[in-house]
Motif scaffolding. Structure first.
Motif, PDB file in Angstrom:
ATOM      1  N   VAL A  27       0.970  -1.402   0.212  1.00  0.00           N
ATOM      2  CA  VAL A  27       0.420   0.047  -0.125  1.00  0.00           C
ATOM      3  C   VAL A  27       0.926   1.786   0.055  1.00  0.00           C
ATOM      4  CG1 VAL A  27      -2.394  -0.914   0.793  1.00  0.00           C
ATOM      5  CG2 VAL A  27      -0.176   0.101   2.581  1.00  0.00           C
ATOM      6  N   GLY A  28       2.186   1.084  -0.611  1.00  0.00           N
ATOM      7  CA  GLY A  28       2.517   2.263  -0.792  1.00  0.00           C
ATOM      8  C   GLY A  28       2.353   3.547  -2.166  1.00  0.00           C
ATOM      9  N   ASN A  29       2.969   3.921  -2.389  1.00  0.00           N
ATOM     10  CA  ASN A  29       2.086   5.441  -3.577  1.00  0.00           C
ATOM     11  C   ASN A  29       1.391   4.300  -4.377  1.00  0.00           C
ATOM     12  OD1 ASN A  29       3.543   7.371  -2.555  1.00  0.00           O
ATOM     13  ND2 ASN A  29       5.736   6.250  -3.060  1.00  0.00           N
ATOM     14  N   VAL A  30       2.192   3.673  -4.839  1.00  0.00           N
ATOM     15  CA  VAL A  30       1.386   3.261  -6.665  1.00  0.00           C
ATOM     16  C   VAL A  30       0.321   2.189  -5.961  1.00  0.00           C
ATOM     17  CG1 VAL A  30       2.487   0.787  -8.026  1.00  0.00           C
ATOM     18  CG2 VAL A  30       4.020   3.370  -7.714  1.00  0.00           C
ATOM     19  N   ILE A  93       0.915  -7.121  -7.539  1.00  0.00           N
ATOM     20  CA  ILE A  93       1.627  -7.071  -6.664  1.00  0.00           C
ATOM     21  C   ILE A  93       2.510  -5.627  -6.873  1.00  0.00           C
ATOM     22  CG2 ILE A  93       3.759  -8.238  -5.731  1.00  0.00           C
ATOM     23  CD1 ILE A  93       2.668 -10.620  -6.747  1.00  0.00           C
ATOM     24  N   THR A  94       2.281  -5.430  -5.977  1.00  0.00           N
ATOM     25  CA  THR A  94       3.248  -3.433  -6.115  1.00  0.00           C
ATOM     26  C   THR A  94       4.297  -3.842  -4.805  1.00  0.00           C
ATOM     27  OG1 THR A  94       1.685  -2.128  -4.322  1.00  0.00           O
ATOM     28  CG2 THR A  94       0.567  -2.447  -7.031  1.00  0.00           C
ATOM     29  N   ALA A  95       4.011  -4.348  -4.090  1.00  0.00           N
ATOM     30  CA  ALA A  95       4.923  -4.274  -3.292  1.00  0.00           C
ATOM     31  C   ALA A  95       6.450  -4.407  -3.372  1.00  0.00           C
ATOM     32  CB  ALA A  95       5.025  -5.740  -2.030  1.00  0.00           C
ATOM     33  N   GLY A  96       7.114  -3.569  -2.831  1.00  0.00           N
ATOM     34  CA  GLY A  96       8.907  -3.729  -3.214  1.00  0.00           C
ATOM     35  C   GLY A  96      10.333  -3.060  -2.278  1.00  0.00           C
ATOM     36  N   ALA A 114      13.351 -12.433  -2.426  1.00  0.00           N
ATOM     37  CA  ALA A 114      13.483 -12.960  -1.202  1.00  0.00           C
ATOM     38  C   ALA A 114      11.894 -12.181  -0.251  1.00  0.00           C
ATOM     39  CB  ALA A 114      14.280 -12.027  -0.252  1.00  0.00           C
ATOM     40  N   LEU A 115      11.774 -11.057  -1.015  1.00  0.00           N
ATOM     41  CA  LEU A 115      10.133 -10.709  -0.428  1.00  0.00           C
ATOM     42  C   LEU A 115       9.218 -11.495  -1.465  1.00  0.00           C
ATOM     43  CD1 LEU A 115      10.350  -7.101  -0.177  1.00  0.00           C
ATOM     44  CD2 LEU A 115       7.957  -7.822  -1.690  1.00  0.00           C
ATOM     45  N   PHE A 116       9.486 -11.981  -2.465  1.00  0.00           N
ATOM     46  CA  PHE A 116       8.395 -12.435  -3.261  1.00  0.00           C
ATOM     47  C   PHE A 116       8.173 -14.171  -3.109  1.00  0.00           C
ATOM     48  CE2 PHE A 116       6.916 -10.593  -7.607  1.00  0.00           C
ATOM     49  CZ  PHE A 116       7.077  -9.374  -7.238  1.00  0.00           C
ATOM     50  N   LYS A 117       9.638 -14.028  -1.848  1.00  0.00           N
ATOM     51  CA  LYS A 117       9.116 -15.655  -1.771  1.00  0.00           C
ATOM     52  C   LYS A 117       8.106 -15.894  -0.665  1.00  0.00           C
ATOM     53  CE  LYS A 117      13.278 -18.366  -3.521  1.00  0.00           C
ATOM     54  NZ  LYS A 117      14.689 -18.125  -3.141  1.00  0.00           N
ATOM     55  N   SER A 118       7.951 -14.452  -0.159  1.00  0.00           N
ATOM     56  CA  SER A 118       7.125 -14.418   0.991  1.00  0.00           C
ATOM     57  C   SER A 118       5.940 -13.719   0.892  1.00  0.00           C
ATOM     58  CB  SER A 118       7.742 -13.579   2.093  1.00  0.00           C
ATOM     59  OG  SER A 118       7.801 -12.006   1.902  1.00  0.00           O
ATOM     60  N   ILE A 119       5.644 -13.722  -0.284  1.00  0.00           N
ATOM     61  CA  ILE A 119       3.692 -12.918  -1.454  1.00  0.00           C
ATOM     62  C   ILE A 119       3.378 -14.205  -2.049  1.00  0.00           C
ATOM     63  CG2 ILE A 119       3.086 -11.090  -2.446  1.00  0.00           C
ATOM     64  CD1 ILE A 119       5.793  -9.135  -1.818  1.00  0.00           C
ATOM     65  N   ASN A 163       2.940  -1.461 -20.691  1.00  0.00           N
ATOM     66  CA  ASN A 163       1.662  -0.815 -20.623  1.00  0.00           C
ATOM     67  C   ASN A 163       1.778   0.838 -20.620  1.00  0.00           C
ATOM     68  OD1 ASN A 163      -1.006  -1.217 -21.237  1.00  0.00           O
ATOM     69  ND2 ASN A 163      -1.911  -0.931 -19.439  1.00  0.00           N
ATOM     70  N   LEU A 164       2.282   0.921 -19.287  1.00  0.00           N
ATOM     71  CA  LEU A 164       2.221   2.681 -19.195  1.00  0.00           C
ATOM     72  C   LEU A 164       3.512   2.976 -20.211  1.00  0.00           C
ATOM     73  CD1 LEU A 164       2.396   4.561 -17.297  1.00  0.00           C
ATOM     74  CD2 LEU A 164       4.089   3.837 -16.106  1.00  0.00           C
ATOM     75  N   ASP A 165       4.011   2.287 -19.998  1.00  0.00           N
ATOM     76  CA  ASP A 165       5.141   2.883 -21.306  1.00  0.00           C
ATOM     77  C   ASP A 165       4.661   3.588 -22.589  1.00  0.00           C
ATOM     78  OD1 ASP A 165       8.585   1.820 -20.376  1.00  0.00           O
ATOM     79  OD2 ASP A 165       6.546   0.891 -19.550  1.00  0.00           O
ATOM     80  N   GLU A 191      11.968  -5.052 -22.813  1.00  0.00           N
ATOM     81  CA  GLU A 191      11.758  -4.406 -21.667  1.00  0.00           C
ATOM     82  C   GLU A 191      10.479  -3.600 -21.275  1.00  0.00           C
ATOM     83  OE1 GLU A 191      15.338  -3.992 -18.099  1.00  0.00           O
ATOM     84  OE2 GLU A 191      15.508  -3.023 -20.576  1.00  0.00           O
ATOM     85  N   HIS A 192      10.180  -2.977 -19.937  1.00  0.00           N
ATOM     86  CA  HIS A 192       9.619  -1.973 -19.335  1.00  0.00           C
ATOM     87  C   HIS A 192      10.743  -1.508 -18.423  1.00  0.00           C
ATOM     88  CE1 HIS A 192       7.914   1.001 -17.028  1.00  0.00           C
ATOM     89  NE2 HIS A 192       8.419   0.685 -15.560  1.00  0.00           N
ATOM     90  N   GLY A 193      11.602  -0.512 -19.074  1.00  0.00           N
ATOM     91  CA  GLY A 193      12.941  -0.244 -19.064  1.00  0.00           C
ATOM     92  C   GLY A 193      13.333   0.470 -20.296  1.00  0.00           C
ATOM     93  N   ALA A 250      -0.421   7.544 -13.334  1.00  0.00           N
ATOM     94  CA  ALA A 250      -0.685   7.345 -14.899  1.00  0.00           C
ATOM     95  C   ALA A 250      -0.462   5.656 -14.330  1.00  0.00           C
ATOM     96  CB  ALA A 250       0.382   7.363 -15.309  1.00  0.00           C
ATOM     97  N   ILE A 251       0.534   5.217 -13.005  1.00  0.00           N
ATOM     98  CA  ILE A 251       0.525   3.760 -13.506  1.00  0.00           C
ATOM     99  C   ILE A 251      -1.233   3.267 -12.018  1.00  0.00           C
ATOM    100  CG2 ILE A 251       1.590   4.175 -11.238  1.00  0.00           C
ATOM    101  CD1 ILE A 251       1.876   0.866 -13.344  1.00  0.00           C
ATOM    102  N   GLY A 252      -1.252   3.832 -11.195  1.00  0.00           N
ATOM    103  CA  GLY A 252      -2.884   3.142 -11.259  1.00  0.00           C
ATOM    104  C   GLY A 252      -3.525   3.342 -12.681  1.00  0.00           C
TER     105      GLY A 252
END
Ligand code: 6V0
Length: 331
Positions: A27-30, A93-96, A114-119, A163-165, A191-193, A250-252
């Motif tokens: 539940v961050g900005n994104v 999933i927006t946690a990061g 590691a975070l994704f392994k818990s999510i 999609n955003l790009d 790639e997104h980037g 925009a990502i929202g």
């Protein structure tokens, strides 16, 4: 005493339609921009928020619930416990982890792994039929990890990808030509980037293919102008982050548009990160963005866009860039 007196002899209810449930992880900005766009667009009956910061999470839930008088009726839940996500139709999933000063991208990625392994495993366990939509960066590699960690078929694991790009691209073209961005069809894939690929040959406005139109009219166009527009797309995330600290609105909207296409079975084409193996001569298990048709089952297919030699080469280079990062990871 009930508030409403029931109507006597009322006909029994017809079998009710199943409720739609979306879970947003982080539940961050994104995450919050996505949650609020989903609510205002009436895309779901139940919205679940998950984060590991319990106070912030409860604060965000209450703040959204307090808007109930102005919104369509949506049940909003929040918990640090994944049990609350059970039976979700879509999990976003927006946690990061945030990049620390001086930290390499690879190190950041290792922490996100590691975070994704818990999510991902608890999400997959509580909602075995869900579609997973990954937004956290680097989105293409994390979508691949989510696919591996969930054990889901690849059509149910999608990255928000370019999609955003592509929306930024359409905005800049529309702004340049003074037309409505919704009338501009244009795709950025790969790639997104930094290694994303602009499909110039795919650009059309109101059904008129732009490049061949310019050629037929013998209007000289500068390749450099086109490259500058693409460069501006790549730079735009960095610019927004340097100005306001993060990107969110925009990502929202971008992710809400994906949620709509998936849950409402819109069969709309979006450039999103999908398993690219077997398409356009890509032979490895990498996720990158291709124009994909989205519906209730997730990814329904990939459009067979005509790519010129240069575009094909750039797409394969983009795949190589992603693969190189992927192979350095300890899964
Ligand atoms: P943020 O504001 O730091 O929010 C991240 C949230 O994740 C915080 O609320 C954390 O508490 C939460 N979190 C951290 N660890 C866990 C955990 N183990 N379980 C649950 N929640 C956790 O970041 P922001 O919201 O700005 O960005 C989130 C991610 O989206 C980042 O990886 C961005 O790079 C990425 N973006 C991706 C975009 C795309 O187009 N794909 C666009 C914008 C941002």
């Amino acid at each position: 005493q009930a508030f409403f007196r029931p109507i006597t002899n009322a006909a029994p209810p017809s079998p009710t339609k199943r409720q739609t449930k979306i879970s947003v992880i982080g539940v961050g900005n994104v995450g919050m921009a996505i949650a609020q766009t989903i609510l205002t667009q009436d895309l779901t009956d139940e919205l679940v928020l998950i984060d590991n910061k319990a106070d912030k999470l409860r604060g965000e839930m209450l703040d959204l619930q307090h808007a109930a008088a102005f919104l369509p009726r949506t049940k909003i839940y929040a918990s640090v416990d994944y049990a609350v996500t059970a039976g979700s139709d879509l999990c976003i999933i927006t946690a990061g982890a945030r990049q620390n000063a001086g930290e390499s991208r690879l190190n950041l990625l290792q922490r996100n792994l590691a975070l994704f392994k818990s999510i991902v495993p608890p999400l997959a366990r509580y909602s075995p039929q869900t579609v997973l939509l990954i937004v956290s960066n680097p989105v293409d590699v994390l979508t691949y990890l989510a696919w591996k960690l969930s054990g889901f078929p690849s059509n149910r694991v999608i990255g928000s990808g370019t999609n955003l790009d592509s929306s930024r691209f359409r905005f800049l073209i529309a702004d340049h030509l003074d037309v409505n961005a919704q009338d501009v069809q244009a795709y950025i894939v790969g790639e997104h980037g930094d290694s994303s690929v602009a499909l110039w040959s795919s650009i059309s406005i109101g059904g008129v293919p732009v490049l061949s139109f310019l050629e037929k009219q013998q209007i000289a166009y500068e390749k450099e102008t086109l490259e500058n527009i693409h460069k501006a797309v790549i730079d735009s995330a960095y610019e927004v982050i340097s100005l306001k600290g993060y990107t969110s609105w925009a990502i929202g909207y971008s992710v809400a548009s994906l949620a709509r296409s998936i849950l409402r079975d819109q069969r709309k084409i979006h450039p999103v990160s999908v398993l690219a193996k077997g398409f356009y001569g890509i032979s490895n298990e990498v996720f990158l963005s291709l124009p994909a048709q989205l519906g209730r089952g997730g990814v329904l297919g990939v459009t067979n866009v005509h790519l010129n030699e240069e575009e094909l080469q750039r797409l394969r280079d983009s795949a190589k860039t992603i693969l190189e990062v992927q192979t350095q990871l300890d899964l």
